[in-house]
Design an enzyme around this catalytic site. Structure first.
Site, mmCIF file in Angstrom:
data_model
loop_
_atom_site.group_PDB
_atom_site.id
_atom_site.type_symbol
_atom_site.label_atom_id
_atom_site.label_comp_id
_atom_site.label_asym_id
_atom_site.label_seq_id
_atom_site.Cartn_x
_atom_site.Cartn_y
_atom_site.Cartn_z
ATOM 1 N N HIS A 124 1.027 -1.217 -0.438
ATOM 2 C CA HIS A 124 0.063 0.438 0.087
ATOM 3 C C HIS A 124 0.875 1.040 0.373
ATOM 4 C CE1 HIS A 124 -3.635 3.181 1.427
ATOM 5 N NE2 HIS A 124 -3.661 1.776 0.744
ATOM 6 N N ASP A 156 -8.288 -5.593 0.271
ATOM 7 C CA ASP A 156 -8.540 -5.951 -0.956
ATOM 8 C C ASP A 156 -8.166 -8.142 -0.648
ATOM 9 O OD1 ASP A 156 -9.991 -4.588 -2.755
ATOM 10 O OD2 ASP A 156 -7.394 -4.243 -3.055
HETATM 11 N N1 ACO Z 1 4.037 -7.399 -4.810
HETATM 12 C C1 ACO Z 1 5.685 -7.871 -4.706
HETATM 13 N N2 ACO Z 1 6.209 -6.546 -5.162
HETATM 14 C C2 ACO Z 1 5.320 -5.514 -4.619
HETATM 15 C C3 ACO Z 1 3.948 -5.345 -4.051
HETATM 16 C C4 ACO Z 1 3.045 -6.409 -3.907
HETATM 17 N N3 ACO Z 1 1.990 -6.765 -3.945
HETATM 18 N N4 ACO Z 1 3.644 -4.337 -4.503
HETATM 19 C C5 ACO Z 1 5.184 -3.291 -4.229
HETATM 20 N N5 ACO Z 1 5.983 -4.169 -4.606
HETATM 21 C C6 ACO Z 1 7.859 -3.442 -4.692
HETATM 22 C C7 ACO Z 1 8.116 -2.744 -5.376
HETATM 23 O O1 ACO Z 1 8.030 -3.645 -6.822
HETATM 24 C C8 ACO Z 1 8.869 -1.926 -5.245
HETATM 25 O O2 ACO Z 1 10.128 -2.751 -5.111
HETATM 26 P P1 ACO Z 1 11.243 -1.627 -5.443
HETATM 27 O O3 ACO Z 1 11.652 -0.748 -4.723
HETATM 28 O O4 ACO Z 1 12.146 -3.563 -5.343
HETATM 29 O O5 ACO Z 1 11.406 -1.367 -7.375
HETATM 30 C C9 ACO Z 1 8.312 -1.570 -3.534
HETATM 31 O O6 ACO Z 1 7.360 -3.163 -3.420
HETATM 32 C C10 ACO Z 1 7.500 -0.120 -3.827
HETATM 33 O O7 ACO Z 1 6.701 -0.666 -4.362
HETATM 34 P P2 ACO Z 1 5.557 0.245 -5.223
HETATM 35 O O8 ACO Z 1 5.231 -0.058 -6.561
HETATM 36 O O9 ACO Z 1 6.756 1.815 -5.406
HETATM 37 O O10 ACO Z 1 4.871 1.301 -3.629
HETATM 38 P P3 ACO Z 1 3.060 1.739 -4.693
HETATM 39 O O11 ACO Z 1 3.060 2.173 -3.295
HETATM 40 O O12 ACO Z 1 3.841 2.756 -5.681
HETATM 41 O O13 ACO Z 1 2.452 0.928 -5.022
HETATM 42 C C11 ACO Z 1 0.373 -0.771 -4.382
HETATM 43 C C12 ACO Z 1 1.157 0.733 -4.546
HETATM 44 C C13 ACO Z 1 -0.203 0.337 -5.867
HETATM 45 C C14 ACO Z 1 -0.579 -0.691 -3.715
HETATM 46 C C15 ACO Z 1 1.246 -2.303 -4.757
HETATM 47 O O14 ACO Z 1 1.839 -2.263 -3.367
HETATM 48 C C16 ACO Z 1 0.779 -2.828 -5.618
HETATM 49 O O15 ACO Z 1 0.983 -2.951 -6.689
HETATM 50 N N6 ACO Z 1 0.116 -3.923 -4.977
HETATM 51 C C17 ACO Z 1 -0.710 -4.842 -5.154
HETATM 52 C C18 ACO Z 1 -2.670 -3.914 -5.982
HETATM 53 C C19 ACO Z 1 -3.065 -4.066 -5.012
HETATM 54 O O16 ACO Z 1 -2.823 -4.954 -4.420
HETATM 55 N N7 ACO Z 1 -3.441 -2.735 -5.066
HETATM 56 C C20 ACO Z 1 -4.884 -2.484 -4.276
HETATM 57 C C21 ACO Z 1 -3.761 -1.152 -2.775
HETATM 58 S S1 ACO Z 1 -5.625 -1.080 -1.577
HETATM 59 C C22 ACO Z 1 -6.389 -0.215 -2.829
HETATM 60 O O17 ACO Z 1 -6.125 0.586 -3.881
HETATM 61 C C23 ACO Z 1 -7.539 -0.322 -1.893
#
Ligand code: ACO
Length: 429
Positions: free
Chosen positions: A306, A363
């Site tokens: 998140h 989720d």
């Molecule tokens: N699985 C694997 N790796 C992940 C995940 C995940 N679910 N989420 C983040 N990471 C990793 C990224 O690859 C990144 O790694 P790095 O620094 O080595 O490149 C690091 O963690 C940070 O992730 P970001 O994408 O920069 O974080 P951001 O804050 O931009 O994204 C998000 C947040 C979109 C929710 C992300 O965690 C994600 O894609 N999660 C999966 C989708 C999801 O569950 N979305 C629902 C969110 S809650 C909602 O909207 C209701």
């Protein structure tokens, strides 16, 4: 002048006022930056940018705290109904019994949609995603209610808020009925808000759906937990669109479409698809977690991570407990819940997830509850939209009452071609 931060750039120093929130949030007011220093901030995804002052929802992502108008989410989840929370978000205070009864009665009156609007549904393909239908139909409400579209007018806004809250369940249920080629079921005055949604979703002229209170309460809980989440992608979209003084229907339909994306509300559907993939491919949870970590297929562990929470999402905590309770009460065994629990265990002890502070988000368990109570997979994100409606409305109204609101118009750092001479088409190639 109160507290300030000093910023020195190319030999010039300016003072940036410090803005303190009531719970210790600290912002630096950079509104003079460009004027004084000729520079802007660059913040992709707005991860460090506060777009407004807001008194609606407080999140402490490090501690895993979520409060609506000061009330802890776990308490609200246990004790309130969805329309009670909607009033809390919209007005700032919990309603009295009489206020809630009057509000519930008026919302129920509005659940029916204009009969002409019913014909819209026939124009959509049978496999149209309910979020596409919801966005389109909500936008079209502006053609039916032009008399209540001035966002600055409090009475008109109240009217539109009630309409949007009331009509979205009907619109979503009817999009489902259309996908099945079944007749649309009208809301029934004797039923409550959540019960009515289930009735419109599942009743047919030849078979009445009898609402199970366990199912209705589970859905209500999901709505309460999704009701607002401060400046998330869809709420920010609603504010950005509304900042141009676009009407509430236009702004909310944009929010619906922002929510649809798999990185936002679409994750609950993607989560079930992921769990089914793990099951059908015969993968162990550890094998799947390992695949996520290698990043070769750029898959993510859906329902994990998140932007704000760097701790367990408090909504996921409530939903995990509820998932076990609901399944138990319904006498349902879910193989997907078993996989989810094992995936969570594997991820939470894995260095990749620990280092990045990735925990289950809202989720991760909501999809399992929705599946157990019989909600079709394609409807999951639409359920989120019904839940999020009060938050979008409260954010929209707050923005329009805030004297600091200006049209949202970010800047950029241009990195394209410098000026060059035009080449006539005959001389190119
Ligand atoms: N699985 C694997 N790796 C992940 C995940 C995940 N679910 N989420 C983040 N990471 C990793 C990224 O690859 C990144 O790694 P790095 O620094 O080595 O490149 C690091 O963690 C940070 O992730 P970001 O994408 O920069 O974080 P951001 O804050 O931009 O994204 C998000 C947040 C979109 C929710 C992300 O965690 C994600 O894609 N999660 C999966 C989708 C999801 O569950 N979305 C629902 C969110 S809650 C909602 O909207 C209701």
């Amino acid at each position: 002048m109160g507290e300030f931060a000093e910023l020195t750039f190319r030999g010039r120093t300016i003072r940036l006022p410090v803005v303190e929130g009531t719970e210790g949030d600290t912002g630096l007011d950079i509104s003079v930056l460009r004027k004084e220093l000729g520079a802007i901030t660059l913040d992709p995804g707005y991860a460090n940018t506060g777009s407004c002052r807001s008194a609606i929802t407080y999140i402490d992502g490090e501690q895993g705290i979520l409060r609506y108008r000061g009330y802890d989410i776990a308490e609200l989840a246990e004790h309130t109904s969805f329309l009670e929370v909607a009033l809390l978000l919209l007005r700032g205070e919990l309603p009295t019994r009489d206020e809630l009864d009057a509000f519930t009665a008026s919302v129920k009156e509005y659940m029916v949609v204009h009969e002409d609007l019913r014909h819209f549904f026939n124009a959509f393909p049978k496999d149209a995603h309910p979020m596409a239908v919801a966005g389109a139909v909500i936008g079209s409400l502006s053609t039916f209610y032009p008399e209540s579209m001035d966002p600055k007018n409090i009475d008109e806004s109240k009217e539109s808020c009630r309409r949007l809250l009331a009509k979205l369940p009907t619109i979503i249920a009817w999009s489902y009925k259309h996908s099945l080629g079944r007749p649309m079921t009208y809301p029934h005055h004797s039923l409550g808000y959540v019960e009515n949604f289930l009735h419109m979703l599942f009743s047919t002229p030849f078979r009445e759906y009898v609402v199970d209170p366990v199912v209705a309460r589970a859905l209500e809980l999901i709505f309460v937990l999704h009701a607002d989440h401060e400046q998330n992608c869809s709420a920010s979209t609603v504010r950005v669109v509304g900042s141009s003084q676009a009407n509430m229907f236009a702004s909310i339909s944009a929010g619906v479409w922002a929510l649809w994306g798999p990185l936002h509300g679409g994750a609950n559907q993607a989560l079930i698809e992921m769990l089914e993939h793990v099951r059908n491919a015969g993968l162990t949870p550890q094998q799947f977690v390992d695949q996520v970590k290698t990043r070769t297929a750029s898959i993510r562990l859906m329902g994990f991570g998140h932007r704000v929470y760097k701790n367990y999402d408090p909504r996921a905590k409530v939903l995990k407990k509820a998932a076990f309770e609901v399944l138990d009460k319904l006498g349902v065994h879910s193989e997907l819940l078993d996989i989810a629990v094992k995936l969570e265990e594997a991820a939470l002890k894995d260095e990749y997830f620990i280092q990045r502070k990735l925990y289950p988000n809202v989720d991760f368990y909501s999809g399992i509850i929705l599946q157990a109570i019989g909600i079709p997979l394609t409807m999951f994100t639409a359920i989120f939209a019904i839940g999020r409606m009060p938050g979008w409305l409260a954010q929209f109204n707050e923005m329009h009452r805030d004297p600091d609101t200006r049209i949202a118009r970010p800047r950029q750092v241009y990195v394209g071609q410098a000026r060059r001479d035009f080449v006539p088409i005959a001389q190119r190639g």
